[in-house]
Design a protein around this motif. Structure first.
Motif, PDB file in Angstrom:
ATOM      1  N   TRP A   1       0.866  -1.178   0.000  1.00 23.72           N
ATOM      2  CA  TRP A   1       0.000   0.000   0.000  1.00 23.72           C
ATOM      3  C   TRP A   1       0.900   1.224   0.000  1.00 23.72           C
ATOM      4  CZ3 TRP A   1      -4.759  -1.667  -0.884  1.00 23.72           C
ATOM      5  CH2 TRP A   1      -5.751  -0.689  -1.079  1.00 23.72           C
ATOM      6  N   ASP A   2       0.318   2.426  -0.006  1.00 24.28           N
ATOM      7  CA  ASP A   2       1.239   3.563  -0.097  1.00 24.28           C
ATOM      8  C   ASP A   2       1.850   3.935   1.254  1.00 24.28           C
ATOM      9  OD1 ASP A   2      -1.077   4.744   0.818  1.00 24.28           O
ATOM     10  OD2 ASP A   2      -1.242   6.232  -0.781  1.00 24.28           O
ATOM     11  N   TRP A   3       1.696   3.048   2.235  1.00 19.62           N
ATOM     12  CA  TRP A   3       2.377   3.190   3.527  1.00 19.62           C
ATOM     13  C   TRP A   3       2.894   1.833   4.004  1.00 19.62           C
ATOM     14  CZ3 TRP A   3      -0.809  -0.338   5.341  1.00 19.62           C
ATOM     15  CH2 TRP A   3      -2.164  -0.291   4.945  1.00 19.62           C
TER      16      TRP A   3
ATOM     17  N   ASN B   1     -13.678   1.223   0.608  1.00 18.36           N
ATOM     18  CA  ASN B   1     -12.884   2.446   0.622  1.00 18.36           C
ATOM     19  C   ASN B   1     -12.603   2.919  -0.799  1.00 18.36           C
ATOM     20  OD1 ASN B   1     -10.924   4.467   1.823  1.00 18.36           O
ATOM     21  ND2 ASN B   1      -9.550   3.302   0.492  1.00 18.36           N
ATOM     22  N   GLU B   2     -13.165   4.081  -1.137  1.00 18.63           N
ATOM     23  CA  GLU B   2     -12.791   4.830  -2.346  1.00 18.63           C
ATOM     24  C   GLU B   2     -12.991   4.101  -3.668  1.00 18.63           C
ATOM     25  OE1 GLU B   2      -8.847   6.370  -1.798  1.00 18.63           O
ATOM     26  OE2 GLU B   2      -9.548   7.908  -0.432  1.00 18.63           O
ATOM     27  N   ILE B   3     -13.850   3.089  -3.711  1.00 11.90           N
ATOM     28  CA  ILE B   3     -14.000   2.413  -5.012  1.00 11.90           C
ATOM     29  C   ILE B   3     -14.935   3.210  -5.921  1.00 11.90           C
ATOM     30  CG2 ILE B   3     -14.520   0.262  -6.185  1.00 11.90           C
ATOM     31  CD1 ILE B   3     -13.697  -1.238  -3.745  1.00 11.90           C
TER      32      ILE B   3
ATOM     33  N   SER C   1     -13.862  11.997   6.620  1.00 10.68           N
ATOM     34  CA  SER C   1     -13.398  10.679   7.037  1.00 10.68           C
ATOM     35  C   SER C   1     -11.957  10.378   6.612  1.00 10.68           C
ATOM     36  CB  SER C   1     -14.348   9.598   6.527  1.00 10.68           C
ATOM     37  OG  SER C   1     -14.713   9.856   5.201  1.00 10.68           O
ATOM     38  N   GLU C   2     -11.357  11.249   5.803  1.00 12.63           N
ATOM     39  CA  GLU C   2      -9.929  11.102   5.465  1.00 12.63           C
ATOM     40  C   GLU C   2      -9.327  12.414   4.995  1.00 12.63           C
ATOM     41  OE1 GLU C   2      -8.419   8.312   2.631  1.00 12.63           O
ATOM     42  OE2 GLU C   2      -9.499   6.640   3.542  1.00 12.63           O
ATOM     43  N   TYR C   3      -8.127  12.658   5.418  1.00 18.03           N
ATOM     44  CA  TYR C   3      -7.266  13.743   4.953  1.00 18.03           C
ATOM     45  C   TYR C   3      -5.975  13.512   5.730  1.00 18.03           C
ATOM     46  CZ  TYR C   3      -8.824  15.304   9.437  1.00 18.03           C
ATOM     47  OH  TYR C   3      -9.097  15.307  10.774  1.00 18.03           O
TER      48      TYR C   3
END
Ligand code: BMA
Length: 825
Positions: free
Chosen positions: A167-169, A424-426, A515-517
């Motif tokens: 993942w990006d982390w 998530n984000e689909i 919910s995300e940032y």
């Protein structure tokens, strides 16, 4: 019913040399290879890339076990695998009994006819999760997007934790293994399938609970169900008739004068423990179910600006404060109870009341939700689908349905869970990331089947009281035609970081529920030293680059640091300044969200924790150390805050109270110079209304500056209740890199008394962002990364991880002044 857990004597076969080695169950092949010294630690330096071969191989696990005599004496024997990751064939005494393809639900088999007395062989052959899905991928003409997948975009075809593929982390460590317990159950006439207790109506004087028990029986017989709960004085013995086959026993329970469960910060978390026993002439079993009584719903009401998204608990709108939770390890069987406790306590200590269990990880184990119930941490629960499109053939849909049914049934009795979210984000990916332009419409139709048919149907049937929210971010429960809207539903705002925007942009993009940032930072030096050697301490070294999985890379992080600070050369300064910068970014965001209450009723930053030691958006690192952001979070999530907000020519002082309590307070603010001289000071009594956000003072900035050099000025605001300081804020008239700060002058003294370790600090000049690092032990401080005014004194406590208080702790104090060069505006 008698149980036997098959935990011991497991071995695994190494196909590279044909030898068998000791294995740990539950566990993963990677952790077993590691403990047998066959692979190096995948988290150290560049080892991640050296262990990629593991996912391509076939691995065999085996144990020999003797069933307990009491089990053999029973008529029926059922073997349970509570979690198999992911593709395997399971053999008992050489009979193929189960073939698995989903890590998120248990597998069971009636093994009565395969089990012997004496030694039995149980064997699990794991197929490569990569190779196994290649034929499926070949069948479809297009490839399905899987944004973060580093293993050939194979992940959408497996019901396996998406983050295992990278993942990006996080690293790409595609596990295989028996990741949950294996158990043998012996029973005579009936066996438990599932049990839940739901709140179906909560009034002040009485709560209605709905108990549902499902048993499977091989014969018709009379039995008794007994339900005992001491707190509510419940004691019931009810005769029941059990039929051959599946039986659902349901019972309405009334609890008078219930003690209500509240989110942290709004009240207590009383819990009720039910002991349920079913007994017949031939069989009996007992189980426990712990619940909390509360009424939760998400108010989504149309208004002029769109549609709200507010969590209501026991009739009160609650401002949700927290972050996004990812799995706390790449190898989740390593996360022990203490570890969960430490992380969730960090959430509670930072005044959070909600975590989002994000859809790219795992459905967390029971202990996670138990602790959330105990601590009053509400859970936004995603289903495990993220940033990918998925196939929807019949077999896949059935697997998803079984997974969802199992997880909803398992988790629905937990008071902490407030909603189910499909993915998530689909929807965003399809609508805004170019996918719909590239892929056939059937892919969106498949999306519809999973997220607008299978999952909502399962939720409606098994847990009708909770909201099912198809995708985060989202603005409606029907299939969306457009991406997120600011004004309806929940939002992910990534203009800061992914879009390169300055922090001020957080103030423009405020939705009903954020919910995300997020913003990245380095973990502290002690954590860096666990995976890097001296030669790696350079942001461009191979090791450091390998810890940065985000597409924009560390260059983006450096850009943001340099916007705010002018670092001295060297790696260590970058590490610290990245944390201060990250904390400032998220402070800006959260304060904007909280100022906009009740338009905005929730804020969860990305991300709470880490799955390995790395550069990421987290506020708590892999080892549980708090980054600067987490200390800031404790302050900016305080129930009562004061913030100084720049609005064009003005400075506004806002006071935000998310409690249902009024306060008679004193607001004090002053504009001073770093040398200690006060230019302006004012104080007044302020009545703070319950659950309110108000601008209580507007000041003309130029008037305050009054011809002084603005690089030498700061404004401070504080709120006192009686005399006690409850919150404060400091505002600078220029970016930190332009501040004309003098050399920091302070002294400190470390003291140990009656089991406490304290550091007393006295400042003789303005100290910008004092931070204390314990160089030889992990632990947290009562406060860290704070400013001190000339003449101020403070005492900070250190709480070492674990009990060891005998060590001589090495504290190092530092300030931002020490690691930056002054810059002229
Ligand atoms: C969000 C998350 C993750 C990701 C993060 C940072 O959108 O849902 O997919 O790790 O952004 O890019």
């Amino acid at each position: 019913m008698i149980k036997q857990t098959l935990r011991s004597s497991w071995k695994f076969h190494n196909p590279n040399n044909g030898k068998w080695y000791d294995a740990t169950v539950p566990g993963f092949i990677q952790t077993d290879l590691l403990s047998n010294n066959i692979i190096p630690d995948p988290f150290f330096r560049l080892n991640e890339s050296d262990v990629q071969w593991i996912m391509e191989k076939q691995w065999t696990y085996r144990t020999f076990f003797s069933p307990k005599k009491e089990i053999l004496d029973k008529n029926n024997k059922t073997l349970y695998f509570y979690g198999i990751d992911t593709f395997s064939d399971i053999f008992l005494n050489d009979e193929l009994i189960i073939s698995t393809n989903n890590m998120f639900h248990p597998w069971e088999k009636d093994v009565s006819k395969y089990l012997y007395s004496g030694l039995n062989e149980l064997k699990v052959i794991f197929h490569s999760p990569i190779k196994k899905v290649l034929p499926l991928m070949d069948k479809i003409k297009h490839s399905l997007p899987a944004e973060n997948d580093q293993a050939g975009k194979t992940s959408p075809f497996s019901r396996k934790a998406p983050y295992h593929y990278g993942w990006d982390w996080g690293p790409c460590l595609v596990t295989s293994g028996i990741w949950k317990n294996v158990q043998l159950h012996g029973w005579d006439s009936f066996n438990l399938n599932k049990c839940s207790i739901l709140n179906v109506g909560v009034e002040k004087k009485c709560a209605t609970l709905f108990l549902e028990v499902e048993v499977f029986s091989i014969k018709k017989e009379s039995a008794t169900i007994s339900i005992e709960e001491s707190k509510s004085n419940t004691s019931l013995q009810i005769p029941i008739e059990i039929e051959k086959g599946k039986n659902v026993i349901d019972k309405k329970l009334l609890i008078t004068d219930p003690d209500l469960w509240w989110p942290s910060g709004h009240g207590e978390q009383p819990l009720y423990t039910f002991i349920i026993t079913i007994t017949s002439a031939t069989d009996s079993f007992t189980f426990l179910k712990r619940i909390g009584i509360r009424d939760i719903f998400i108010k989504r009401e149309k208004d002029k600006k769109g549609r709200s998204f507010e969590v209501h608990v026991n009739g009160k709108p609650i401002f949700s404060k927290g972050a996004n939770w990812i799995p706390a390890d790449s190898f989740t069987t390593r996360i022990k109870k203490e570890h969960y406790k430490q992380l969730l306590s960090a959430a509670k200590d930072a005044n959070m009341n909600m975590l989002r269990v994000w859809g790219g990880g795992i459905y967390e184990p029971e202990i996670f939700y138990d602790l959330c119930d105990e601590m009053g941490i509400m859970v936004w629960q995603d289903f495990m689908f993220a940033c990918s499109m998925y196939p929807a053939d019949q077999k896949f849909l059935e697997s998803v349905k079984e997974e969802a049914q199992y997880q909803v049934d398992r988790l629905k009795s937990h008071p902490s869970i407030v909603l189910w979210c499909g993915n998530n984000e689909i929807a965003s990916g399809w609508l805004s990331w170019g996918w719909k332009e590239e892929l056939p419409a059937s892919v969106w139709n498949d999306y519809k089947k999973i997220f607008h048919e299978v999952l909502p149907n399962v939720c409606k049937e098994l847990d009708p009281g909770r909201l099912y929210w198809p995708s985060s971010p989202g603005h409606s429960i029907s299939l969306p035609e457009s991406d997120q809207r600011y004004g309806s539903g929940d939002n992910h705002y990534w203009g800061v970081w992914h879009g390169g925007d300055g922090f001020e942009a957080f103030e423009e993009y405020v939705g009903r529920f954020m919910s995300e940032y997020g913003m990245q930072s380095f973990p502290e030096m002690k954590t860096v030293r666990k995976f890097a050697e001296d030669r790696d301490l350079d942001i461009e070294s191979k090791v450091m680059v390998s810890r940065q999985k985000a597409s924009l890379g560390t260059g983006n992080l450096i850009k943001y640091i340099k916007d705010y600070f002018n670092p001295i050369p060297g790696f260590k300064a970058t590490v610290i300044l990245s944390q201060v910068m990250q904390a400032l970014a998220i402070k800006t965001a959260v304060e904007a969200h909280r100022r906009n209450m009740p338009f905005c009723m929730g804020t969860l930053y990305w991300q709470f924790n880490d799955c390995w030691p790395a550069i990421s958006w987290s506020s708590v690192d892999y080892y549980g150390n708090w980054k600067a952001l987490h200390y800031y979070a404790k302050r900016f999530f305080n129930p009562l805050i004061v913030t100084i907000h720049e609005n064009k020519r003005d400075l506004e002082i806002h006071v935000i109270n998310d409690q249902y309590k009024e306060y008679n307070s004193k607001l004090i603010f002053q504009v001073s110079k770093f040398d200690g001289s006060v230019i302006e000071e004012k104080s007044f009594n302020l009545k703070i209304e319950k659950a309110s956000s108000n601008c209580v003072q507007t000041l003309d900035k130029q008037n305050l500056i009054q011809g002084h050099d603005k690089s030498e000025l700061f404004m401070q605001a504080e709120i006192r209740l009686k005399k006690e300081l409850v919150c404060s804020d400091i505002y600078f008239f220029v970016k930190p890199k332009y501040l004309k700060l003098n050399k920091p002058k302070y002294k400190y003294k470390v003291e140990r008394k009656e089991g406490t370790i304290s550091i007393e600090i006295e400042a003789f000049s303005f100290i910008y962002q004092l931070h204390i690092l314990c160089e030889n032990a992990d632990g947290i401080f009562s406060d860290n990364f704070f400013d001190l005014l000339a003449g101020e004194k403070t005492i900070i406590y250190f709480y070492p991880k674990g009990e060891d208080i005998k060590t001589d702790f090495n504290f190092r104090l530092n300030t931002v002044q020490d690691i930056t060069i002054k810059q002229v505006e």
